[in-house]
Design an enzyme around this catalytic site. Sequence first.
Site, PDB file in Angstrom:
ATOM      1  N   PHE A 121      41.352  46.613  38.706  1.00  0.00           N
ATOM      2  CA  PHE A 121      41.810  45.337  39.269  1.00  0.00           C
ATOM      3  C   PHE A 121      41.412  44.233  38.307  1.00  0.00           C
ATOM      4  CE2 PHE A 121      41.756  41.398  41.568  1.00  0.00           C
ATOM      5  CZ  PHE A 121      42.955  41.450  42.264  1.00  0.00           C
TER       6      PHE A 121
ATOM      7  N   LYS B 201      34.564  34.315  39.638  1.00  0.00           N
ATOM      8  CA  LYS B 201      34.011  34.374  40.994  1.00  0.00           C
ATOM      9  C   LYS B 201      32.706  33.559  41.125  1.00  0.00           C
ATOM     10  CE  LYS B 201      36.770  37.972  42.906  1.00  0.00           C
ATOM     11  NZ  LYS B 201      37.403  39.054  42.176  1.00  0.00           N
TER      12      LYS B 201
ATOM     13  N   ASP C  78      35.376  43.437  32.056  1.00  0.00           N
ATOM     14  CA  ASP C  78      35.735  42.515  33.131  1.00  0.00           C
ATOM     15  C   ASP C  78      34.598  42.516  34.146  1.00  0.00           C
ATOM     16  OD1 ASP C  78      36.661  41.151  35.308  1.00  0.00           O
ATOM     17  OD2 ASP C  78      38.639  42.113  35.366  1.00  0.00           O
TER      18      ASP C  78
HETATM   19  C1  LIG Z   1      38.748  39.062  41.511  1.00  0.00           C
HETATM   20  C2  LIG Z   1      38.877  39.726  40.213  1.00  0.00           C
HETATM   21  C3  LIG Z   1      39.744  39.241  39.216  1.00  0.00           C
HETATM   22  C4  LIG Z   1      40.701  38.094  39.453  1.00  0.00           C
HETATM   23  O1  LIG Z   1      40.035  36.910  39.775  1.00  0.00           O
HETATM   24  P1  LIG Z   1      40.884  35.700  40.415  1.00  0.00           P
HETATM   25  O2  LIG Z   1      39.917  34.563  40.426  1.00  0.00           O
HETATM   26  O3  LIG Z   1      41.299  36.136  41.785  1.00  0.00           O
HETATM   27  O4  LIG Z   1      42.052  35.479  39.527  1.00  0.00           O
HETATM   28  C5  LIG Z   1      39.750  39.870  37.994  1.00  0.00           C
HETATM   29  N1  LIG Z   1      38.967  40.948  37.760  1.00  0.00           N
HETATM   30  C6  LIG Z   1      38.146  41.449  38.694  1.00  0.00           C
HETATM   31  C7  LIG Z   1      37.287  42.616  38.357  1.00  0.00           C
HETATM   32  C8  LIG Z   1      38.080  40.871  39.954  1.00  0.00           C
HETATM   33  O5  LIG Z   1      37.300  41.393  40.888  1.00  0.00           O
END
Ligand SMILES: *Cc1c(COP(=O)(O)O)cnc(C)c1O
Length: 402
Positions: free
Chosen positions: A147, A261, A232
């Site tokens: 994700f 986040k 990420d």
């Molecule tokens: C939430 C998330 C994203 C995307 O973040 P947004 O602020 O919703 O665009 C990308 N990578 C990971 C691992 C995430 O958990």
Amino acid sequence: MSTNADATSPQEHVAHAERWGAHNYHPLPVVLSHGEGAWVTGLDGRRYLDFVAGYSALNFGHRHPEIVAAAKAQLDRLTLTGRSFHNDQFGLFCRELTELTGTEMVLPANTGAEAVESAVKVARKWAYQVKGVPDGTAEIVVAGANFHGRTTTMVSLSTDAAARKEFGPFTPGFRVVPYGDVDALRAAVGEHTAAVLLEPVQGEAGVVVPPKGYFAEVRQLCDDTATLFVADEVQCGLARTGATLALDHEGVRADLYALGKSLGGGLLPVSAVIGRADVLGVLKPGEHGSTFGGNPLAAAVGRAVVRLLATGEFQERSRELGAHLHARLGELDSVAEVNGRGLWAGVEIAEGRPMGRPVSEALLERGLLVKENRSHLRIAPPLVITREEIDRGVDAIAEVLG
Ligand SMILES: *Cc1c(COP(=O)(O)O)cnc(C)c1O
């Protein structure tokens, strides 16, 4: 119903959202109006214990006083300038964030998806300028069940059918291999590979931690093939797993990290790519940007977040309370498996027990906010939660799962 009147009852708020808001979410039937620490209050007057924490956007809890104070002070001074000018928060934010994380440079952005997108662009440019990949042919290797966000490029590398269906055509240049499988990765990496992009813990996939030693081998493979390793850490970073960066557990460094986040302290969208100066250094003025990235309000909030993380308190809470959470969940007959790390758990519900949305609804009835995903519950309370509050939440889960 008048369209501009303030809604008063919870039902009216739900009706407004249903009527006037796009239906890309299916929220649980509660209307929240106040939050503090690990608790939120609904318009129904009830208090709810938050076991979701905005998917780790609220690691410091709702309205952490130091973060709110930093935001309020900044709101009274300067909020936005655009990057055509310097401001007196951005440089300090970059310096403090690199010192905290042992990195060299910061590229600011707003959302997580934007940070990962920016890392993809940087990796491609680096591949053309430094690795010597012919222009337009760079590839990025990603993992199945990843994700990375919802933009067209981020869903282009997704393996989630619902996230992709009827959103094409997709961005080319990505290859998908199974997560945790270093041989598959080795087979996919080659002369055209700009980067390997991985989540150190796969959150949306069920809080999946790959086999021990995987990331050390990923690092070695990247070194051997002159390929960037991009982590990420939008969800797993910033103390969620018990370390400042989740990769710290593995003793491995990435070349670039995407953060988001909780970098915004639960107040604002704040994200960044951090990492090597020679890699981020491929960007020259005019080649990439963001109107809101690095704005003084975001930078002031980000600095408050860095100050909290520098104490080590939240990382320690995650480790200690996480061990307790995992032990408690592991004792339940209704639980088949518990995955995750620190104060973060993916709970696989045992067969024959309640599953799906009715579980979240029953937990809501018992004053606990949890989000289910088919046979999984994902648990990620704010790191300010207490041991007693964790017990209270786990007791509710035990009751509902039977
Ligand atoms: C939430 C998330 C994203 C995307 O973040 P947004 O602020 O919703 O665009 C990308 N990578 C990971 C691992 C995430 O958990």
